[in-house]
Write an enzyme that holds these catalytic residues in place. Structure first.
Site, PDB file in Angstrom:
ATOM      1  N   ASP A   9       0.883  -1.159   0.000  1.00  0.00           N
ATOM      2  CA  ASP A   9       0.000   0.000   0.000  1.00  0.00           C
ATOM      3  C   ASP A   9       0.920   1.208   0.000  1.00  0.00           C
ATOM      4  OD1 ASP A   9      -2.754   0.821  -0.020  1.00  0.00           O
ATOM      5  OD2 ASP A   9      -2.404   1.730   1.926  1.00  0.00           O
ATOM      6  N   HIS A  45      10.587   5.106  -2.137  1.00  0.00           N
ATOM      7  CA  HIS A  45       9.931   4.503  -0.983  1.00  0.00           C
ATOM      8  C   HIS A  45       9.749   2.996  -1.205  1.00  0.00           C
ATOM      9  CE1 HIS A  45       7.340   5.949  -4.080  1.00  0.00           C
ATOM     10  NE2 HIS A  45       6.236   5.436  -3.587  1.00  0.00           N
ATOM     11  N   TYR A  99       1.763  10.892  -8.731  1.00  0.00           N
ATOM     12  CA  TYR A  99       2.165  12.222  -8.255  1.00  0.00           C
ATOM     13  C   TYR A  99       3.630  12.543  -8.580  1.00  0.00           C
ATOM     14  CZ  TYR A  99      -2.157  11.849  -5.522  1.00  0.00           C
ATOM     15  OH  TYR A  99      -3.461  11.710  -5.135  1.00  0.00           O
TER      16      TYR A  99
HETATM   17  P1  IMP Z   1      -2.251   1.947  -4.011  1.00  0.00           P
HETATM   18  O1  IMP Z   1      -0.992   1.624  -3.258  1.00  0.00           O
HETATM   19  O2  IMP Z   1      -2.407   1.117  -5.243  1.00  0.00           O
HETATM   20  O3  IMP Z   1      -3.447   1.973  -3.129  1.00  0.00           O
HETATM   21  O4  IMP Z   1      -2.161   3.412  -4.601  1.00  0.00           O
HETATM   22  C1  IMP Z   1      -1.159   4.272  -4.291  1.00  0.00           C
HETATM   23  C2  IMP Z   1      -1.334   5.585  -5.020  1.00  0.00           C
HETATM   24  O5  IMP Z   1      -0.305   6.447  -4.570  1.00  0.00           O
HETATM   25  C3  IMP Z   1      -1.176   5.410  -6.495  1.00  0.00           C
HETATM   26  O6  IMP Z   1      -2.372   5.608  -7.148  1.00  0.00           O
HETATM   27  C4  IMP Z   1      -0.155   6.458  -6.901  1.00  0.00           C
HETATM   28  O7  IMP Z   1      -0.710   7.468  -7.614  1.00  0.00           O
HETATM   29  C5  IMP Z   1       0.394   7.013  -5.627  1.00  0.00           C
HETATM   30  N1  IMP Z   1       1.794   6.605  -5.609  1.00  0.00           N
HETATM   31  C6  IMP Z   1       2.351   5.572  -4.935  1.00  0.00           C
HETATM   32  N2  IMP Z   1       3.653   5.461  -5.227  1.00  0.00           N
HETATM   33  C7  IMP Z   1       3.917   6.440  -6.123  1.00  0.00           C
HETATM   34  C8  IMP Z   1       5.106   6.816  -6.820  1.00  0.00           C
HETATM   35  O8  IMP Z   1       6.186   6.235  -6.731  1.00  0.00           O
HETATM   36  N3  IMP Z   1       4.975   7.879  -7.646  1.00  0.00           N
HETATM   37  C9  IMP Z   1       3.823   8.559  -7.824  1.00  0.00           C
HETATM   38  N4  IMP Z   1       2.697   8.238  -7.217  1.00  0.00           N
HETATM   39  C10 IMP Z   1       2.737   7.177  -6.361  1.00  0.00           C
END
Ligand code: IMP
Length: 199
Positions: A75, A186, A160
């Protein structure tokens, strides 16, 4: 039961997003036989928790118990200091049903303008959880600190990335070579923590 992962083991990647299953498999360096939760027709759990680690654990637990396989879930999201950590665990949702990240980025900019704060510090977080069927769970977190810039710059990343400049740099994640981003991201830091814990 030994809390370590032997090479060649079959793992379920607790995601219904095929791209993410591939990304998780790649980050595991082909060490395991990775199958996705979608390929096994597992139900997609709600994400009821208030933290990245909490949501990763819920997803890994549900996939492990339903499949009988060791499960890996993640997540992740962007936290903005001037917005008290938002969008945080709601990072994907801020993009709306069409997953429109220019909309999400505009929202971050508008909300920051509303606060009249000039605090542009931000950080990305990635939580990873590995759960054993009806057994223990191990969770780790990786984080990269930086600051925001508007308008966004660069088309190399996703989400982002165009508005995030990692600490000590001048390029946004959207302008950086993907390998350079992967060296400090991260996600990479969370995987390093997971490897140290389990491999
Ligand atoms: P999930 O982990 O799939 O619930 O979504 C995480 C959300 O955070 C994604 O839709 C991304 O847009 C954002 N996100 C997570 N990691 C990154 C990254 O490395 N770059 C840009 N956006 C990120």
């Amino acid at each position: 039961m030994s809390l370590s992962l032997e090479p060649g083991l079959r793992l379920v990647a607790a995601t219904h997003n095929p791209g993410k299953a591939r990304e998780l498999a790649a980050l595991l360096e082909g060490r395991f036989d990775v199958v996705s939760a979608a390929a096994l027709n597992l139900a997609e759990p709600e994400e009821p928790e208030t933290t990245f680690v909490g949501n990763a654990i819920v997803k890994a637990r549900a996939a492990a118990d339903a499949s009988g396989l060791i499960a890996l879930a993640d997540d992740s999201g962007l936290c903005v200091a001037g917005l008290d950590g938002a969008p945080g665990i709601y990072s994907a949702r801020w993009a709306g049903p069409n997953k429109d990240f220019s909309h999400a980025i505009n929202l971050v900019e508008a909300r920051l303008a509303d606060t009249e704060s000039d605090d542009i510090r931000a950080w990305f977080v990635c939580a990873l959880a590995v759960a054993w069927p009806k057994g223990p769970v191990v969770a780790v977190e990786g984080r990269v600190d930086g600051s925001l810039t508007f308008p966004g710059r660069g088309k190399l990343g996703f989400g982002y990335d165009p508005i995030f400049i990692p600490e000590g740099g001048s390029l946004t994640f959207g302008e950086m070579d993907p390998l350079a981003k992967d060296a400090i991201s991260h996600r990479a830091r969370a995987f390093a923590a997971l490897k140290a814990a389990l491999f």
